[in-house]
Scaffold this motif. Structure first.
Motif, PDB file in Angstrom:
ATOM      1  N   ASN A 115       4.847   5.431   7.306  1.00 13.44           N
ATOM      2  CA  ASN A 115       4.532   6.506   6.374  1.00 13.44           C
ATOM      3  C   ASN A 115       3.037   6.701   6.162  1.00 13.44           C
ATOM      4  N   ASP A 116       2.320   5.611   5.966  1.00  8.50           N
ATOM      5  CA  ASP A 116       0.885   5.727   5.719  1.00  8.50           C
ATOM      6  C   ASP A 116       0.149   6.251   6.946  1.00  8.50           C
ATOM      7  N   ASN A 146      12.581   2.048   8.338  1.00  9.63           N
ATOM      8  CA  ASN A 146      13.472   3.103   8.825  1.00  9.63           C
ATOM      9  C   ASN A 146      13.523   4.294   7.863  1.00  9.63           C
ATOM     10  N   ASP A 147      12.374   4.654   7.283  1.00 12.20           N
ATOM     11  CA  ASP A 147      12.383   5.669   6.233  1.00 12.20           C
ATOM     12  C   ASP A 147      11.435   6.835   6.493  1.00 12.20           C
ATOM     13  N   LEU A 148      11.125   7.125   7.761  1.00 13.66           N
ATOM     14  CA  LEU A 148      10.258   8.256   8.059  1.00 13.66           C
ATOM     15  C   LEU A 148      11.048   9.551   8.022  1.00 13.66           C
ATOM     16  N   ASN A 149      10.571  10.509   7.257  1.00 14.28           N
ATOM     17  CA  ASN A 149      11.233  11.802   7.142  1.00 14.28           C
ATOM     18  C   ASN A 149      11.298  12.498   8.499  1.00 14.28           C
ATOM     19  N   GLY A 190      11.469  -4.267   1.932  1.00 18.52           N
ATOM     20  CA  GLY A 190      11.903  -2.911   1.612  1.00 18.52           C
ATOM     21  C   GLY A 190      11.473  -2.521   0.207  1.00 18.52           C
ATOM     22  N   ARG A 191      10.317  -1.844   0.097  1.00 19.11           N
ATOM     23  CA  ARG A 191       9.808  -1.485  -1.225  1.00 19.11           C
ATOM     24  C   ARG A 191      10.627  -0.359  -1.845  1.00 19.11           C
ATOM     25  N   HIS A 192      10.901   0.687  -1.057  1.00 15.99           N
ATOM     26  CA  HIS A 192      11.624   1.838  -1.587  1.00 15.99           C
ATOM     27  C   HIS A 192      12.873   2.197  -0.778  1.00 15.99           C
ATOM     28  N   ALA A 193      13.010   1.602   0.400  1.00 17.50           N
ATOM     29  CA  ALA A 193      14.152   1.910   1.271  1.00 17.50           C
ATOM     30  C   ALA A 193      14.999   0.659   1.494  1.00 17.50           C
ATOM     31  N   GLY A 194      16.307   0.829   1.412  1.00 23.40           N
ATOM     32  CA  GLY A 194      17.212  -0.315   1.496  1.00 23.40           C
ATOM     33  C   GLY A 194      17.843  -0.557   2.843  1.00 23.40           C
ATOM     34  N   TRP A 195      17.336   0.082   3.888  1.00 24.36           N
ATOM     35  CA  TRP A 195      17.942  -0.110   5.203  1.00 24.36           C
ATOM     36  C   TRP A 195      17.933  -1.577   5.639  1.00 24.36           C
ATOM     37  N   LEU A 196      16.836  -2.266   5.404  1.00 20.31           N
ATOM     38  CA  LEU A 196      16.736  -3.657   5.849  1.00 20.31           C
ATOM     39  C   LEU A 196      17.682  -4.559   5.066  1.00 20.31           C
TER      40      LEU A 196
END
Length: 303
Positions: A115-116, A146-149, A190-196
């Motif tokens: 993301n960054d 796994n959280d890239l838009n 996983g700070r904001h995404a729970g895939w892991l």
């Protein structure tokens, strides 16, 4: 879209994974064959290499060595965590980037990261448009979160998910060899995404994984958590829990006790200590033998 002719730069950014070099290999080898690309340059340590004019001429590399990138973990070009300022506040870095682009006639810029890194691409692209410099800026997805838009999956996630699932299976077996009660809390990135954290369910599906999984997408309730753990423990004498490092209360506060200990180059709180904190709380409530395990950066490096 008009065809541009000029050099290209490829850079890698953020945490390395087991597969990030495969993406770099694809860009480098394809660019070397492209008739519109006159020179292929690799940036040493991401955008910092561009700013410092530390660039590798990839055409000088042995083709056989480039082939090996497909199977080589980590970031071969070097990585960084460097945040570009808002160009409306401070355009110093952007002027320097433009200077380097003009020096080498760079018309294609590829940046491999999460993301960054995509934020970096967006800022550079908008600045180049603003000053009228024609350049194609392209982000190459990479993040174990796994959280890239706009992507259905990100390279790096699968290898991390495999590591988490197999690690949970091994921890489960370790806990179940004893005839004494035990509660195990496994902390997962996983700070904001729970895939892991969710990938720990693969171990449960195989019959030896967490009884409970907590994700950052759902507000955390400490009382409910304790009740859930105690309920399973009282029934089976064992309970294994997988928690995402980014679980938070309804008001947005991270549960992790180390949330304010440090920040990374992009200002994100570096989370940690969650498993130990939850283990201590469970032990004080139940008196059971409890252990907290943090898989740490091995999740990202594992394959």
């Amino acid at each position: 879209m008009e065809k541009l002719t000029g050099a290209c730069i490829i850079g890698q950014s953020g945490g390395p994974t087991a597969v990030i070099n495969a993406s770099a290999q694809g860009v480098i080898q394809t660019a070397l064959k492209a008739d519109c690309i006159t020179r292929v340059l690799g940036a040493a340590h991401g955008i910092k290499g561009v700013l410092e004019d530390k660039l590798y001429d990839m055409s000088q590399e042995d083709p056989a060595e480039l082939d090996l990138l497909q199977y080589t973990p980590s970031s071969a070009l070097g990585s960084c965590r460097y945040k570009l300022a808002d160009p409306d506040v401070d355009d110093t870095d952007y002027k320097r980037i433009l200077e380097i682009f003009e020096k080498y006639n760079v018309r294609y810029f590829f940046y491999n990261g999460g993301n960054d890194s995509m934020d970096t691409c967006n800022k550079i692209s908008k600045y180049m448009q603003k000053v009228g410099y024609e350049c194609r800026v392209m982000g190459i997805p990479k993040t174990i979160d796994n959280d890239l838009n706009g992507t259905d999956h990100c390279p790096g996630f699968a290898s991390a998910a495999k590591y988490i699932a197999t690690s949970c299976m091994e921890v489960w077996h370790d806990a179940h060899v004893y005839d004494t009660g035990m509660v195990t809390v496994v902390e997962i990135m996983g700070r904001h995404a729970g895939w892991l954290a969710g990938s720990a369910a693969l171990a449960t599906w195989a019959g030896c994984g967490p009884d409970l999984i907590y994700l950052p997408e759902v507000d955390f309730d400490m009382d409910q958590f304790i009740n859930d753990v105690v309920s399973i423990y009282n029934k089976t004498g064992k309970c294994m829990v997988a928690v995402s490092e980014g679980i938070h209360y309804a008001d947005g506060r991270f549960v992790s006790e180390a949330e304010t200990s440090a920040t990374d180059g992009f200002g994100h709180a570096q989370l940690g200590g969650l498993a130990v904190k939850l283990a201590d709380i469970i032990k004080s409530k139940t008196g059971a033998k409890v252990r907290g395990i943090e898989l740490s950066l091995l999740q990202r490096c594992g394959s």
